[in-house]
Enzyme design. Structure first.
Site, PDB file in Angstrom:
ATOM      1  N   CYS A  50     -45.934  12.796 -65.572  1.00 30.26           N
ATOM      2  CA  CYS A  50     -47.292  12.369 -65.219  1.00 30.26           C
ATOM      3  C   CYS A  50     -48.330  13.335 -65.742  1.00 30.26           C
ATOM      4  O   CYS A  50     -49.383  12.931 -66.222  1.00 30.26           O
ATOM      5  CB  CYS A  50     -47.466  12.331 -63.699  1.00 30.26           C
ATOM      6  N   HIS A  99     -42.009  30.146 -69.227  1.00 31.37           N
ATOM      7  CA  HIS A  99     -42.758  28.932 -68.890  1.00 31.37           C
ATOM      8  C   HIS A  99     -41.826  27.833 -68.386  1.00 31.37           C
ATOM      9  O   HIS A  99     -42.083  27.223 -67.336  1.00 31.37           O
ATOM     10  CB  HIS A  99     -43.533  28.439 -70.115  1.00 31.37           C
TER      11      HIS A  99
END
Length: 543
Positions: A50, A99
């Site tokens: 999303c 990350h």
């Protein structure tokens, strides 16, 4: 090879840009194929949810890799590179590893600590393996990210810090009231039948919804989800996707039925809460659709489906409980396993006329009329017309609303513990990768030594033909022992040194000192990658 990631997320780009740049499922495969065809790239994987689109790659040149991946993202997202560039972030080597590990732990999510991202990382890896774009480097990286994420949920209290995107969205709709009180007795319409939609339906069922209607383009999937909800079966538990970070909500039986997409407008008029999360390329609900539903509800307020009380309206005759503020310790999204819903072309163009509520919470006009409607849009691109924000009679929460609400949410103390865990795992992973990186060179060195031994023994047999079999074997074994002893200490030491920061240079020194053939080293590397990929595939296949 070094790991490079180029991407954008809710942290770097506004929802309007993320929405336009979102990748359809079939576009992801094409992006991966083009990525591995690029000169500086040998492996590729894409993580598209999303609220993030990230392209991971194993590259041999940093600047060329950044330029190539950025261009490919822009091309496949359908957004000009000039427009996309200001919103892109780049991570390289250890920063790229850090990350992805942070993403896997839910630290980079809109709802901090949410566990749905782990399923999406797993799907991303599976796609790369299926298309043969993920080799040893990315296989190792993504597998370790999954392990780190699971470790964070099992060893820390990060689960207490976050909710699922569904739970967070419903909490915003509830405006500070307990979701179980707010949703009790309401009629729910869930559009989509993917894992996110299944989680939404299960959450509403647990909150005491009186009835749930499931609408989906593939009617059979809607039927399966409705049947599981009716029975309170495990299938209603969103395919094992956690609602509270790592805990899968226990299914609760609820009256549920399936409808076709064409019936959404009719069901909308009878619904109190609508949750939409599809993979549609156009709007599923336009402003006109919703306004018509409100008109029909108002017309039937004397005793129809939209009458106060019939759908569990609040005691004051509204579907809202005042403006919503930050409802949970959270930071961001990442959880949409959406099912396709196809709608008429051109619907997506609407939505220019509405702005999000100024306070960052869901729109909640002061005078929400009896029979009002609560809308939760978890799709990217959006399923519900953005113009509906601030419309009287509607409480509307979408990804943009959630981003605003979560930005001010407090961080949990456990987040620091997870950050320390991530830092530790990055160091371990880096050392292991550096040590593994020198293995092909060491193997090539030992192979060369074996060839030298074999050649010298053959020469000896020509010079001393009178040696019997036992003598030849003893001489050969002695020569091999000498060579092994000479190589043992240097190869063990070079592996230790290679595991340290900057250790990659030791492999280059070894190749130079022993004049090793680069083609031989590369052949060993390719063989190792092939075995790693085959092992990963076998782990996924049922026995």
């Amino acid at each position: 090879m070094s790991v490079l990631v180029v991407g954008l997320s809710h942290r770097s780009a506004p929802v309007s840009v993320l929405e336009r740049a979102s990748l359809a499922p079939d576009a992801r495969g094409k992006l991966l194929a083009d990525a591995v065809a690029a000169v500086p790239v040998t492996e590729a994987a894409v993580l598209a949810t999303c609220n993030r689109i990230e392209l991971y790659a194993a590259v041999d040149k940093f600047h060329a890799g950044v330029a190539e991946l950025s261009t490919l993202l822009a091309q496949h997202a359908g957004v000009s590179l000039e427009e996309l560039t200001p919103h892109l972030y780049v991570h390289y080597e250890d920063r790229a590893v850090h990350h992805l590990f942070s993403v896997g732990c839910g630290l980079d999510s809109m709802v901090v600590g949410e566990g749905q991202i782990l399923g999406q990382i797993k799907e991303s890896l599976a796609l790369g393996q299926r298309l043969h774009t993920a080799g040893r480097t990315l296989n190792d990286l993504f597998q370790q990210a999954l392990r780190v994420g699971k470790r964070a949920h099992s060893e820390t209290g990060i689960d207490k810090a976050g909710q699922s995107l569904v739970s967070f969205g419903l909490a915003q709709l509830a405006g500070g009231a307990p979701v179980a009180e707010w949703a009790a007795g309401r009629r729910g319409l869930v559009i989509g039948a993917g894992s996110m939609s299944a989680l939404a339906a299960t959450t509403l069922a647990r909150a005491g919804a009186a009835e749930l209607v499931i609408a989906n383009r593939t009617y059979e999937r809607a039927e399966r989800l409705a049947a599981s909800l009716n029975a309170g079966s495990p299938a209603a538990g969103a395919a094992g996707i956690p609602a509270q970070g790592g805990a899968v909500p226990a299914p609760v039986p609820v009256a549920a039925r399936a409808v076709r997409v064409e019936e959404i407008a009719e069901e909308l008029a009878a619904a109190d809460v609508v949750v939409s999360c599809t993979g549609a390329t156009g709007l599923v609900l336009t402003a006109d659709d919703v306004h018509e539903a409100l008109r029909r509800r108002a017309a039937g307020a004397g005793g129809g489906a939209g009458a106060p009380g019939a759908g569990g309206a609040d005691g004051d005759g509204t579907t809202g409980r005042g403006p919503a503020g930050p409802g949970a310790d959270a930071l961001g999204p990442d959880g949409s396993d959406r099912d396709d819903v196809r709608v008429a072309p051109g619907h997506r163009a609407g939505g220019a006329g509405g702005a999000a509520a100024e306070d960052g919470g869901p729109s909640s006009a002061p005078g929400v009329a009896a029979g009002g409607l609560a809308l939760l849009d978890l799709a990217m691109p959006r399923d519900i017309d953005h113009a509906l924000h601030d419309t009287p009679g509607i409480r509307f929460v979408d990804i943009e609303t959630l981003a605003g609400a979560s930005a001010d949410a407090p961080m949990a103390a456990d987040v620091d513990q997870v950050r320390a865990l991530v830092a530790e795992e990055v160091d371990v992973f880096g050392a292991a990768q550096r040590a593994a990186g020198i293995t092909p060179t060491v193997v090539a060195l030992r192979t060369m030594a074996q060839d030298v031994v074999a050649g010298e023994i053959a020469r000896l047999e020509g010079r001393l033909p009178g040696l019997d079999e036992r003598q030849r074997a003893e001489v050969a074994q002695t020569v091999r022992r000498v060579v092994d002893k000479l190589l043992h200490a240097p190869t063990v030491r070079v592996k230790e040194l290679a595991a340290t920061p900057g250790g990659a240079g030791y492999a280059d020194a070894l190749r130079e000192l022993f004049d090793l053939d680069p083609a031989t080293v590369d052949a060993v590397s390719r063989a190792d990658s092939g075995r790693a990929a085959a092992s990963a595939r076998s782990e996924r296949e049922p026995s």
